[in-house]
Design a protein around this motif. Structure first.
Motif, PDB file in Angstrom:
ATOM      1  N   ASN A 140      -2.444  -4.258   8.490  1.00  0.00           N
ATOM      2  CA  ASN A 140      -3.419  -5.269   7.484  1.00  0.00           C
ATOM      3  C   ASN A 140      -3.738  -4.094   6.618  1.00  0.00           C
ATOM      4  N   ALA A 141      -3.640  -4.236   5.126  1.00  0.00           N
ATOM      5  CA  ALA A 141      -3.998  -3.401   4.263  1.00  0.00           C
ATOM      6  C   ALA A 141      -4.284  -4.080   2.629  1.00  0.00           C
ATOM      7  N   GLU A 142      -4.983  -3.398   2.112  1.00  0.00           N
ATOM      8  CA  GLU A 142      -5.306  -3.773   0.827  1.00  0.00           C
ATOM      9  C   GLU A 142      -5.385  -2.303  -0.350  1.00  0.00           C
ATOM     10  N   ARG A 143      -4.602  -2.060  -1.084  1.00  0.00           N
ATOM     11  CA  ARG A 143      -4.899  -0.773  -1.729  1.00  0.00           C
ATOM     12  C   ARG A 143      -4.935  -0.720  -3.007  1.00  0.00           C
ATOM     13  N   LEU A 144      -5.669  -0.014  -3.721  1.00  0.00           N
ATOM     14  CA  LEU A 144      -5.654  -0.048  -5.007  1.00  0.00           C
ATOM     15  C   LEU A 144      -5.599   1.521  -5.571  1.00  0.00           C
ATOM     16  N   GLU A 145      -4.986   1.490  -6.939  1.00  0.00           N
ATOM     17  CA  GLU A 145      -4.916   2.937  -7.436  1.00  0.00           C
ATOM     18  C   GLU A 145      -6.100   3.105  -8.366  1.00  0.00           C
ATOM     19  N   VAL A 146      -7.172   3.576  -8.249  1.00  0.00           N
ATOM     20  CA  VAL A 146      -8.245   3.787  -9.140  1.00  0.00           C
ATOM     21  C   VAL A 146      -8.094   4.920  -9.953  1.00  0.00           C
TER      22      VAL A 146
END
Length: 603
Positions: free
Chosen positions: A257-263
């Motif tokens: 379970n994951a939610e990733r963002l490229e900042v």
């Protein structure tokens, strides 16, 4: 129902919107392992090889479960000691896992322990931070420092605000890893990580920081307060509570379970509690991968800041820095890091809510009043007076409209008698009456609607502010963030036994002095007008003060103090404005009538 009572009822209901606090329980659901969860393999996102995050931080791609970190046993530790922080850092993995706040105690008891923000693996609800390098190319997982790596440090080294500490680890394969740990005079650590490649081949690695929580922590479960993951991504704030984290979709690239963002810039990530938070802040404006995770199999919540991969040529050195804030959400401290140290939007880690354009200036005013007065209780009263003075023009219009409606009451009664059951005739007659006397029945409600965001914002500020915690007022109120400790069940301390604890089922009827004063203030405010003639309305009005008295009985004393002050000022304003329009409210007469009706019913 006459329009005067309609307006009064609506105003009361609108105030109730501000008053009603709804406890929202989030019972944890049984974790269900997804049988279709994909196996984790090394994947690529753009030109950045992804870490095999199923086993982060060792990044060997061996499992989709969170790594089982062993308790440290007899592993040596580096002591941490500043004016505001005490604790230690384990040399096993270089874990930042034992941090206490010297300025804050768990309770108001003089013998109370300091607040423990981070705690070791093996303790209940372990909570800690990890840093390191993940292998990408030219080096394997066994040759990068992981959570079981035993670092070396100078004998008797102590990390203070004046003395940094350097950890080293030589993997024996041509790479030497160094971590210089620093801490400032508040709550900010700085981890400067270096890898020196003495081998004859280039390697590619990615520096990372992790904050991990074992199990869901105890939270207030209060809908007006966010507790859980918080992150800033390219200047945009995102909040995910623990329930939302556990419901995140399975990310094929992460294998859990994951939610990733490229900042790209201006970012940080971590976990926030009511008064404390632990946040990872990559140095500079470098881009990084911001990932929120939940490992169902072991109920672990994780926040990651993974920096871009760096290639270290033979004989070269690479360096990366990450800051770690772990401490109290003090407004001035967060403001310092935002304005002086470039942590974008750090003050917004305080939960200002939807009405932030009200809550921020209101908090600023409360903060400065407290600096001036030196007592948070009197500051809350002073702030309520200031706010009521600012909205007085709106309140005046509302109460003046109600007074004019009262003047029209005799003519409205005549209309009712002449119209009988003909509602159309009644409505037409009332519209003509309003037009003739230039009265707008809605004008009494509109000011109330405008005031609601202001008063709700004030309520929220009092609830979330750090300055309210353990703040004394006077007498028996020694913690404005806790319920009134007095109790009617022991006659407010006159009887020789203690009041029920907040966890007891008797707590709901164990009313203190402040909740009782709140009920009385609402009751008196109602008696500015006669009771409605409609029995249903009359019953609602009769019960409302006492319902709210019990509802707010176990809320923070500072909140109850605010509502008592607000009700008292509202009573005075409404009474004086009505008198100025020729209507003299018969408060005591209305009280007598309400009791007379009860006696008549009993007879």
């Amino acid at each position: 129902m006459d329009d005067q009572n309609k307006n009064l009822l609506l105003a009361t209901v609108l105030s109730g919107v501000v008053l009603v606090i709804w406890f929202v329980l989030f019972p944890p659901e049984e974790p269900v392992q997804d049988p279709n969860a994909p196996a984790v393999t090394e994947q690529t996102v753009g030109d950045q090889p992804a870490i095999a995050d199923g086993d982060l931080p060792t990044a060997d791609g061996a499992t989709t479960a969170a790594p089982v970190l062993s308790p440290e046993g007899d592993a040596p530790r580096i002591q941490v000691q500043t004016d505001r922080i005490a604790g230690s850092i384990s040399l096993l993995g270089g874990r930042v896992d034992d941090i206490q706040l010297l300025d804050y105690d768990v309770t108001t008891d003089p013998d109370s322990e300091n607040v423990q923000v981070l705690s070791r693996v093996g303790s209940p609800n372990a909570y800690y931070a990890l840093f390191g390098w993940a292998p990408v190319d030219g080096i394997d997982a066994a040759n990068v420092p992981g959570p079981e790596t035993l670092w070396s440090a100078p004998a008797d080294a102590v990390l203070t605000q004046d003395t940094p500490v350097t950890l080293t680890w030589d993997n024996g394969a041509g790479q030497i890893f160094t971590r210089v740990m620093e801490i400032d005079d508040n709550f900010m650590f700085r981890m400067n990580q270096t890898v020196e490649n003495t081998s004859g081949n280039p390697i590619t690695v990615r520096p990372y920081g992790i904050v991990r929580r074992h199990g869901e922590p105890d939270t207030t479960k209060f809908f007006i307060l966010h507790e859980g993951l918080i992150r800033m991504s390219d200047g945009e704030l995102q909040e995910l509570d623990y329930k939302a984290l556990s419901k995140m979709d399975i990310d094929d690239r992460e294998g859990t379970n994951a939610e990733r963002l490229e900042v790209q810039e201006n970012g940080w990530i971590g976990f926030t509690d009511h008064y404390w938070q632990t946040i990872l802040i990559p140095d500079g404006d470098a881009p990084f991968r911001s990932t929120a995770k939940f490992f169902e199999s072991r109920e672990i919540y994780q926040a990651e800041a993974v920096l871009p991969a760096v290639t270290v040529a033979a004989g070269e050195t690479a360096e990366a820095g990450t800051r770690l804030f772990t401490g109290a959400k003090e407004w001035e401290t967060l403001k310092h890091y935002e304005e002086d140290e470039g942590v974008t939007g750090f003050v917004d880690s305080i939960d200002w809510g939807w009405f932030f354009y009200f809550t921020k200036p209101i908090f600023w005013m409360l903060h400065n009043l407290n600096n001036l007065i030196g007592n948070m209780g009197w500051s809350i009263i002073a702030l309520t007076v200031v706010i009521k003075a600012l909205v007085l023009p709106l309140a005046y219009k509302s109460y003046a409209s109600m007074a004019r409606m009262r003047e029209l009451q005799p003519e409205m009664e005549k209309l009712k008698e002449s119209a009988g059951d003909d509602r159309m005739k009644m409505q037409q007659g009332m519209m003509e009456l309003y037009k003739k006397n230039k009265v707008n029945p809605a004008s009494g409600c509109l000011p109330m609607l405008i005031q609601i965001p202001i008063f709700f914002s004030l309520y929220k500020v009092i609830f979330v502010t750090m300055e309210l915690r353990h703040a004394p007022w006077f007498g028996w109120i020694q913690d404005l963030s806790a319920p009134d400790p007095s109790s009617i069940l022991n006659l407010f301390g006159l009887l020789p036994f203690a009041a029920p604890s907040p966890e007891s089922f008797l707590a709901i009827i164990s009313l203190g002095i402040l909740p009782i004063l709140l009920g009385i203030s609402m009751f008196l405010q109602q008696k500015l007008n006669p009771a409605p003639t409609d029995p249903a309305q009359a019953m609602i009005f009769a019960w409302m003060p006492w319902v709210f008295m019990f509802m707010l009985g176990n809320f923070a004393s500072g909140l109850v103090l605010y509502w008592i002050t607000n009700n008292t000022i509202t009573f005075i304003q409404q009474y004086l404005i009505m008198r100025s329009h020729g209507y003299k409210p018969d408060v005591f007469g209305n009280i007598k009538k309400s009791f007379a009706k009860k006696k008549k019913k009993e007879a």
